[in-house]
Write a protein that holds these residues in place. Structure first.
Motif, PDB file in Angstrom:
ATOM      1  N   ALA A 123       0.840  -1.204   0.000  1.00 23.70           N
ATOM      2  CA  ALA A 123       0.000   0.000   0.000  1.00 23.70           C
ATOM      3  C   ALA A 123       0.873   1.251   0.000  1.00 23.70           C
ATOM      4  O   ALA A 123       0.570   2.233  -0.695  1.00 23.70           O
ATOM      5  N   PHE A 124       1.940   1.234   0.784  1.00 25.20           N
ATOM      6  CA  PHE A 124       2.848   2.383   0.809  1.00 25.20           C
ATOM      7  C   PHE A 124       3.489   2.588  -0.556  1.00 25.20           C
ATOM      8  O   PHE A 124       3.578   3.705  -1.055  1.00 25.20           O
ATOM      9  N   MET A 125       3.939   1.505  -1.168  1.00 22.12           N
ATOM     10  CA  MET A 125       4.573   1.609  -2.490  1.00 22.12           C
ATOM     11  C   MET A 125       3.574   2.109  -3.531  1.00 22.12           C
ATOM     12  O   MET A 125       3.938   2.899  -4.403  1.00 22.12           O
ATOM     13  N   GLY A 126       2.317   1.660  -3.424  1.00 25.45           N
ATOM     14  CA  GLY A 126       1.301   2.128  -4.360  1.00 25.45           C
ATOM     15  C   GLY A 126       0.992   3.591  -4.171  1.00 25.45           C
ATOM     16  O   GLY A 126       0.789   4.342  -5.139  1.00 25.45           O
ATOM     17  N   ALA A 127       0.968   4.052  -2.915  1.00 19.62           N
ATOM     18  CA  ALA A 127       0.686   5.459  -2.646  1.00 19.62           C
ATOM     19  C   ALA A 127       1.826   6.340  -3.126  1.00 19.62           C
ATOM     20  O   ALA A 127       1.613   7.422  -3.686  1.00 19.62           O
ATOM     21  N   ALA A 129       3.958   5.599  -5.521  1.00 23.89           N
ATOM     22  CA  ALA A 129       4.013   5.547  -6.981  1.00 23.89           C
ATOM     23  C   ALA A 129       2.934   6.418  -7.606  1.00 23.89           C
ATOM     24  O   ALA A 129       3.142   7.029  -8.660  1.00 23.89           O
ATOM     25  N   SER A 130       1.768   6.507  -6.972  1.00 20.65           N
ATOM     26  CA  SER A 130       0.692   7.315  -7.545  1.00 20.65           C
ATOM     27  C   SER A 130       0.934   8.810  -7.341  1.00 20.65           C
ATOM     28  O   SER A 130       0.435   9.630  -8.100  1.00 20.65           O
ATOM     29  N   GLU A 131       1.690   9.201  -6.326  1.00 18.88           N
ATOM     30  CA  GLU A 131       1.951  10.611  -6.071  1.00 18.88           C
ATOM     31  C   GLU A 131       3.013  11.187  -6.999  1.00 18.88           C
ATOM     32  O   GLU A 131       2.974  12.347  -7.360  1.00 18.88           O
ATOM     33  N   SER A 132       3.980  10.374  -7.353  1.00 16.95           N
ATOM     34  CA  SER A 132       5.029  10.906  -8.215  1.00 16.95           C
ATOM     35  C   SER A 132       5.034  10.135  -9.524  1.00 16.95           C
ATOM     36  O   SER A 132       5.004   8.912  -9.535  1.00 16.95           O
ATOM     37  N   ALA A 134       7.494  10.119 -11.525  1.00 15.69           N
ATOM     38  CA  ALA A 134       8.867   9.719 -11.827  1.00 15.69           C
ATOM     39  C   ALA A 134       9.229   8.398 -11.144  1.00 15.69           C
ATOM     40  O   ALA A 134      10.294   7.858 -11.400  1.00 15.69           O
ATOM     41  N   GLY A 135       8.373   7.875 -10.278  1.00 19.13           N
ATOM     42  CA  GLY A 135       8.665   6.612  -9.612  1.00 19.13           C
ATOM     43  C   GLY A 135       9.043   6.795  -8.162  1.00 19.13           C
ATOM     44  O   GLY A 135       8.687   7.810  -7.537  1.00 19.13           O
ATOM     45  N   LEU A 136       9.804   5.891  -7.621  1.00 15.35           N
ATOM     46  CA  LEU A 136      10.118   5.897  -6.188  1.00 15.35           C
ATOM     47  C   LEU A 136      11.309   6.757  -5.829  1.00 15.35           C
ATOM     48  O   LEU A 136      11.436   7.194  -4.695  1.00 15.35           O
ATOM     49  N   LEU A 137      12.177   7.065  -6.759  1.00 18.50           N
ATOM     50  CA  LEU A 137      13.415   7.755  -6.424  1.00 18.50           C
ATOM     51  C   LEU A 137      13.181   9.121  -5.798  1.00 18.50           C
ATOM     52  O   LEU A 137      13.762   9.405  -4.746  1.00 18.50           O
ATOM     53  N   PRO A 138      12.332   9.999  -6.329  1.00 15.15           N
ATOM     54  CA  PRO A 138      12.120  11.297  -5.673  1.00 15.15           C
ATOM     55  C   PRO A 138      11.460  11.154  -4.300  1.00 15.15           C
ATOM     56  O   PRO A 138      11.808  11.892  -3.362  1.00 15.15           O
ATOM     57  N   ALA A 139      10.542  10.208  -4.142  1.00 11.42           N
ATOM     58  CA  ALA A 139       9.862  10.048  -2.860  1.00 11.42           C
ATOM     59  C   ALA A 139      10.829   9.526  -1.802  1.00 11.42           C
ATOM     60  O   ALA A 139      10.798   9.946  -0.642  1.00 11.42           O
ATOM     61  N   LEU A 140      11.669   8.577  -2.151  1.00 10.54           N
ATOM     62  CA  LEU A 140      12.606   8.013  -1.185  1.00 10.54           C
ATOM     63  C   LEU A 140      13.751   8.960  -0.861  1.00 10.54           C
ATOM     64  O   LEU A 140      14.295   8.927   0.225  1.00 10.54           O
TER      65      LEU A 140
END
Length: 143
Positions: A123-127, A129-132, A134-140
């Motif tokens: 669920a965290f990964m889906g949230a 991914a849906s916010e950015s 560009a993928g997970l790199l900017p969020a992480l």
């Protein structure tokens, strides 16, 4: 040893009563109290590991890894007693059952924890991914 089912023979020099090796007050041909009949269990006695099973089961309430050990030792002690034609004590059976219940509840808890961790992670990964887009790199990198 004489056959207890043969009629008593009267010997002129023999005094009636218990014979040598026969306990006082014990009629000839009968078993001692507390001795099992053939095919029955002997009177319960405390197995040397009974205290260990009890202590590990109690500790297993707080430290889960001790309960499977208590379950194993209790089952092993019960099997040894049955193999020797002795009845396991109720205390040994009780603490073995307590250890078994704690072990099963602990395994269920571990399973639920794993399922919730996986579902929460997805669920965290889906949230994220849906916010950015560009993928997970900017969020992480923000963390």
């Amino acid at each position: 040893m004489s056959n207890p089912y043969q009629p008593l023979q009267s010997n002129p020099g023999q005094v009636p009563g218990p014979q040598p090796g026969q306990p006082m007050g014990q009629p000839m041909g009968q078993q001692m109290p507390g001795q099992p009949m053939p095919g029955q269990f002997a009177r319960p006695y405390e197995h040397p590991q009974e205290q260990t099973v009890m202590v590990l089961a109690i500790i297993g309430i707080f430290f889960w890894l001790c309960s499977p050990i208590a379950w194993y030792l209790g089952s092993k002690a019960k099997n040894e007693m049955v193999a020797q034609n002795m009845e396991p004590t109720s205390r040994l059976r009780t603490w073995t059952t307590v250890a078994m219940v704690i072990t099963i509840l602990g395994l269920i808890g571990i399973g639920i924890t794993i399922i919730l961790t996986v579902v929460g992670g997805l669920a965290f990964m889906g949230a994220v991914a849906s916010e950015s887009s560009a993928g997970l790199l900017p969020a992480l990198s923000a963390i």
